[in-house]
Write a protein that holds these residues in place. Structure first.
Motif, short mmCIF file in Angstrom:
data_model
loop_
_atom_site.label_atom_id
_atom_site.label_comp_id
_atom_site.label_asym_id
_atom_site.label_seq_id
_atom_site.Cartn_x
_atom_site.Cartn_y
_atom_site.Cartn_z
N PHE A 30 0.82 -1.20 0.00
CA PHE A 30 0.00 0.00 0.00
C PHE A 30 0.86 1.25 0.00
O PHE A 30 0.53 2.23 -0.66
CB PHE A 30 -0.93 0.00 1.21
CG PHE A 30 -2.23 -0.68 0.94
CD1 PHE A 30 -2.25 -2.03 0.63
CD2 PHE A 30 -3.41 0.01 0.97
CE1 PHE A 30 -3.44 -2.67 0.36
CE2 PHE A 30 -4.62 -0.61 0.70
CZ PHE A 30 -4.63 -1.95 0.40
N LEU A 31 1.97 1.21 0.74
CA LEU A 31 2.83 2.39 0.77
C LEU A 31 3.53 2.59 -0.55
O LEU A 31 4.05 3.67 -0.83
CB LEU A 31 3.86 2.27 1.89
CG LEU A 31 3.31 2.34 3.31
CD1 LEU A 31 4.42 2.16 4.30
CD2 LEU A 31 2.61 3.65 3.57
N ASP A 81 2.01 2.01 -3.53
CA ASP A 81 0.98 2.05 -4.57
C ASP A 81 0.77 0.71 -5.24
O ASP A 81 0.53 0.65 -6.45
CB ASP A 81 1.31 3.12 -5.63
CG ASP A 81 1.23 4.51 -5.05
OD1 ASP A 81 0.57 4.65 -4.02
OD2 ASP A 81 1.81 5.43 -5.63
N ARG A 82 0.90 -0.36 -4.49
CA ARG A 82 0.57 -1.67 -5.04
C ARG A 82 -0.60 -2.23 -4.24
O ARG A 82 -1.12 -1.58 -3.36
CB ARG A 82 1.77 -2.62 -4.92
CG ARG A 82 2.95 -2.23 -5.74
CD ARG A 82 4.04 -3.26 -5.64
NE ARG A 82 4.75 -3.21 -4.38
CZ ARG A 82 4.77 -4.20 -3.51
NH1 ARG A 82 4.10 -5.30 -3.74
NH2 ARG A 82 5.46 -4.10 -2.40
N ILE A 83 -0.97 -3.46 -4.57
CA ILE A 83 -2.11 -4.06 -3.86
C ILE A 83 -1.65 -5.13 -2.88
O ILE A 83 -2.21 -5.30 -1.82
CB ILE A 83 -3.12 -4.63 -4.87
CG1 ILE A 83 -3.80 -3.46 -5.58
CG2 ILE A 83 -4.16 -5.46 -4.17
CD1 ILE A 83 -4.87 -3.85 -6.51
N ASN A 137 -3.19 -11.01 -2.77
CA ASN A 137 -4.65 -11.06 -2.75
C ASN A 137 -5.17 -12.31 -3.44
O ASN A 137 -6.29 -12.35 -3.88
CB ASN A 137 -5.25 -9.81 -3.40
CG ASN A 137 -4.91 -9.72 -4.86
OD1 ASN A 137 -4.08 -10.48 -5.34
ND2 ASN A 137 -5.52 -8.82 -5.58
#
Ligand code: SF4
Ligand code: SF4
Lengths: 188, 384
Positions: free
Chosen positions: B37-38, B40-42, B45
Motif C-alpha cells: 500500500f505504501l 501504490d501496489r495491492i 490477494n
C-alpha cells in the motif's frame, strides 16, 4: 549532462543541527509515505483484467490461409533460418493432384512445428516469410504450459481456422481485451 | 490458589501464547500488505479472500523447502540458533499485563501470564538473551558473512540496550516500581501517560526498540548487498522461518511493551467513568469484566498501531550506515538518556512531572536557530 528532470546537485556541506537530529526529516518522510497508503492503486488484476497491448504485440503464432482457405506456407524454410532460437522445424512435401484447394503452392509443409519453450517471440519468422504465411497474433498469448509435451506446437494448433480468421487491426477504440479473440471480432 | 484459579491462569497463558503466534503470523501478511500500500501496489490477494490465507501458504512453502545443513557447520548449534531466537521471543510476552482483572466468584485474576513485581527486569533479561539466537546462528553457520552479520547484531544490540535501559530508568523513577502493572496503573489519567511526561525518553526508547528488534532502519545484521544475506545466509526451510518469525514476535512484544510503558497499556480516556457506568448497569461482576474487555481491546489497538508503525517506518527510512548507527547510539542516545534521567530526577524533587519538556524545548530552539543560521541552499539553475 542531464538525464532526468529530477537531478539534484550533490553537496558536501555540514549538516545543521536540525538535520543531524534526523527527526524532522524522518517525520516528513513518514508523511509522504502515508499519503501513498491512501492513493488509488494503478495495479491491473492480470488474469481477470487484460490490457490491450497494441497492434504490434507479438503473441501466439499463426499460419495463415489465403482467401480461398489454402495454406500459404510453401515450406521454403526461411523462417527456420531466420529464427535465432532455432525453434521452427518443418518437413516439406509435394502437393498431389486434387489438393489444390488445400495448399496454394506446389510445395507445402507436411509438418510444421514451433517449440514454444525455445521461441523468444522476436518476430523474425514473421519478417522472413516471403509468402506472408506466419504471423504472431497481437491479441493472444501462448497459454501457460503444465506439461513438457505441450510445448511443441504442430500444425493443429498453428494453422488458422477458417471460421476464426486473424486480422491485425489497429483499433484504437478497443482498450482492453477481456477475452482474447473478441478483439479480432470487433475489428472485422 | 485452588484449581479453578490455576485453570483460568493456564487458559490465559494459552490464549496469550496463541494470540502472540497469531499476530506474528499475520504480521507477515500485514507487512506485505502495508509495504504494497505504501508503494501504490495491492499486495497479496490470491490466497483466500483478500489474500488472508497467505501466511498459511507461506508457512506451508517453508515446511516443504529443503532443510539444508552445511557440512562445515557445527550441527547442534546450527539447530539451536533458531530455537533460541524463537524461545526468547516467545518468553518475553509472559509478564505483559494485557488487561485489568477478570472477576468470577470471589476471585479477581489479572490478564497476565505471570505476575511478578520485576516485570521490566525480566523483559530486559530475556531481550538481552535474544541476541544469542542470532549470534549462535551466525557462528554455527561457519560462514564469514553470517558471522559478520551476527557480530553486527551483537554489537548493535548491546549498544542500544544501554540507551534503552537508561531511557527506561526515568520511567522507573516516576513510578517507583519495576512491575509493569504498577507502571501502567500509574498512567491512569490521560495527561499522565508517559508519552506526555517523557517525550524525549519515548523517542529514545522507540528508536532503541527498533534497533533491538533489528528492524529497518537498524536492520544491519541482514544486508543483502554487504553480507550476502546476513546472519541467516546459510539457513533454509523452517529454520529460516523461525528466525523471521521470531522477528515478528519481537515486534509484537516490543509494541506491547511500548504501549504499556508510554501509552498507558490498557488504559483509555474516561476509563473510570465508563467502568462505573458499566458496573452500575450490568452488575458488579459482569460490568467489571466487560470494562476489562474494552481495556484489552484498547490495548490491542495500541499494539496493532505500533506494529503498523514499525512497518510504516520500514518502508520509509533507509538503512543506516554502521558507523552512523554506532555514533547515534553511543554519542547521542546515551548522553541524552542520562540527561533525561537527571532532569526527571530534578523534576521529581520539586514534584513537577513534565520537567523533561525542558530538554525538548531547548532542542527545538537549538534546531530552529541552527536552521536559520545555516547558509541558504543555493538554487542552481539546471543545465539542459
Ligand atoms: S518469433 Fe523468433 S524465436 Fe519465435 S519462432 Fe519466430 S523467429 Fe523463432
Ligand atoms: S512460414 Fe513462410 S518462411 Fe516459413 S517456411 Fe512457410 S513460407 Fe517459408
Amino acid at each position: 549532462m542531464q538525464l532526468t528532470n529530477r537531478s539534484k546537485q550533490v553537496s558536501n556541506k555540514e549538516m545543521t543541527l536540525a538535520e543531524k537530529m534526523y527527526l524532522p526529516a524522518v517525520i516528513s518522510g513518514l508523511a509522504i509515505t502515508i499519503r501513498h497508503f491512501f492513493r488509488k492503486k494503478p495495479t491491473i488484476q492480470y488474469p481477470e483484467v487484460k490490457k490491450y497491448l497494441g497492434p504490434i504485440y507479438r503473441g501466439h503464432h499463426i499460419l495463415k490461409r489465403d482467401e480461398q482457405g489454402r495454406e500459404r506456407c510453401t515450406a521454403c524454410g526461411l523462417c527456420a533460418v531466420a529464427c535465432p532460437a532455432e525453434a521452427i522445424s518443418m518437413v516439406a512435401a509435394e502437393r498431389k493432384k486434387g489438393e489444390e484447394g488445400l495448399y496454394r503452392e506446389e510445395k507445402y509443409a507436411a509438418v510444421y512445428e514451433i517449440n514454444m519453450l525455445r521461441c523468444i517471440f522476436c518476430g523474425l519468422c514473421e519478417e522472413a516469410c516471403p509468402k506472408q504465411a506466419v504471423y504472431l497474433r497481437h491479441d493472444k498469448m501462448v497459454p501457460v504450459f503444465q506439461e513438457r509435451d505441450e510445448v511443441i506446437y504442430g500444425k493443429d494448433r498453428l494453422v488458422e481456422k477458417m471460421d476464426d480468421r486473424y486480422i491485425r487491426a489497429n483499433n484504437s477504440e478497443v482498450k482492453t481485451t477481456p477475452t482474447e479473440p473478441s478483439l479480432t471480432r470487433a475489428a472485422t | 490458589m485452588d484449581l479453578t484459579v490455576l485453570l483460568v491462569k493456564g487458559l490465559i497463558i494459552l490464549i496469550i501464547f496463541a494470540i502472540t503466534l497469531g499476530i506474528a503470523a499475520y504480521s507477515t501478511y500485514g507487512e506485505r500488505k502495508v509495504a504494497a500500500f505504501l508503494q501504490d501496489r495491492i499486495g497479496p490477494n490470491r490466497a483466500g479472500p483478500w489474500g488472508l490465507l497467505q501466511p498459511l501458504a507461506d508457512g506451508g512453502k517453508m515446511f516443504f523447502k529443503e532443510d539444508f545443513i552445511p557440512s562445515q557447520a557445527s550441527k547442534w548449534l546450527f539447530i539451536l540458533g533458531p530455537c533460541l531466537a524463537m524461545l526468547t521471543a516467545l518468553m518475553s510476552s509472559a509478564v505483559i499485563p494485557f488487561g485489568d482483572t477478570i472477576k468470577f466468584g470471589n476471585y479477581a485474576i489479572p490478564i497476565q501470564a505471570i505476575e511478578i513485581n520485576i516485570g521490566v527486569l525480566y523483559i530486559f533479561g530475556v531481550v538481552s538473551l535474544g541476541v544469542y539466537g542470532i549470534m549462535v546462528g551466525g557462528w554455527a553457520s561457519n560462514n564469514k558473512f553470517s558471522l559478520l552479520g551476527a557480530i553486527r547484531a551483537a554489537s548493535q544490540n548491546i549498544s542500544y540496550e544501554i540507551a534503552l535501559g537508561l531511557s527506561l530508568i526515568a520511567i522507573l523513577m516516576m513510578s517507583g516500581s519495576l512491575s509493569l502493572t504498577a507502571i501502567i496503573n500509574e498512567q491512569a489519567t490521560f495527561f499522565e501517560w508517559n508519552i506526555f511526561t517523557q517525550p524525549l525518553g519515548f523517542v529514545i526508547f522507540l528508536t532503541c526498540a527498533f534497533a533491538e528488534c533489528n528492524r529497518t532502519p537498524f536492520d544491519l545484521p541482514e544486508c543483502e548487498t554487504e553480507l550476502v544475506g546476513g546472519y541467516h545466509t546459510e539457513y533454509s526451510s523452517m529454520k529460516l522461518g523461525f528466525y523471521l518469525f521470531a522477528e515478528y514476535i519481537n515486534m509484537f512484544v516490543s509494541s506491547a511493551f511500548i504501549s504499556a510503558l508510554y501509552f498507558g497499556g490498557f488504559h483509555y480516556p474516561f476509563m473510570n467513568e465508563i467502568g462505573q457506568a458499566l458496573e452500575k448497569s450490568l452488575g458488579a461482576i459482569t460490568g467489571h469484566n466487560v470494562a476489562t474487555a474494552i481495556g484489552v481491546a484498547a490495548y490491542f489497538g495500541k499494539i496493532l498501531f505500533f506494529i503498523f508503525f514499525f512497518m510504516w517506518v520500514r518502508w520509509t527510512v533507509p538503512r543506516f550506515r554502521y558507523d552512523q548507527l554506532m555514533n547515534l547510539g553511543w554519542k547521542t542516545f546515551i548522553p541524552l538518556a542520562i540527561l533525561n534521567v537527571v532532569i526527571t530526577g530534578a523534576g521529581l524533587l520539586y514534584n513537577f512531572k513534565y520537567a523533561t519538556w525542558l530538554i525538548a524545548i531547548v532542542m527545538i530552539v537549538l534546531a530552529v536557530s541552527s536552521m536559520s543560521r545555516a547558509p541558504k541552499r543555493e538554487i542552481v539553475p539546471q543545465r539542459g
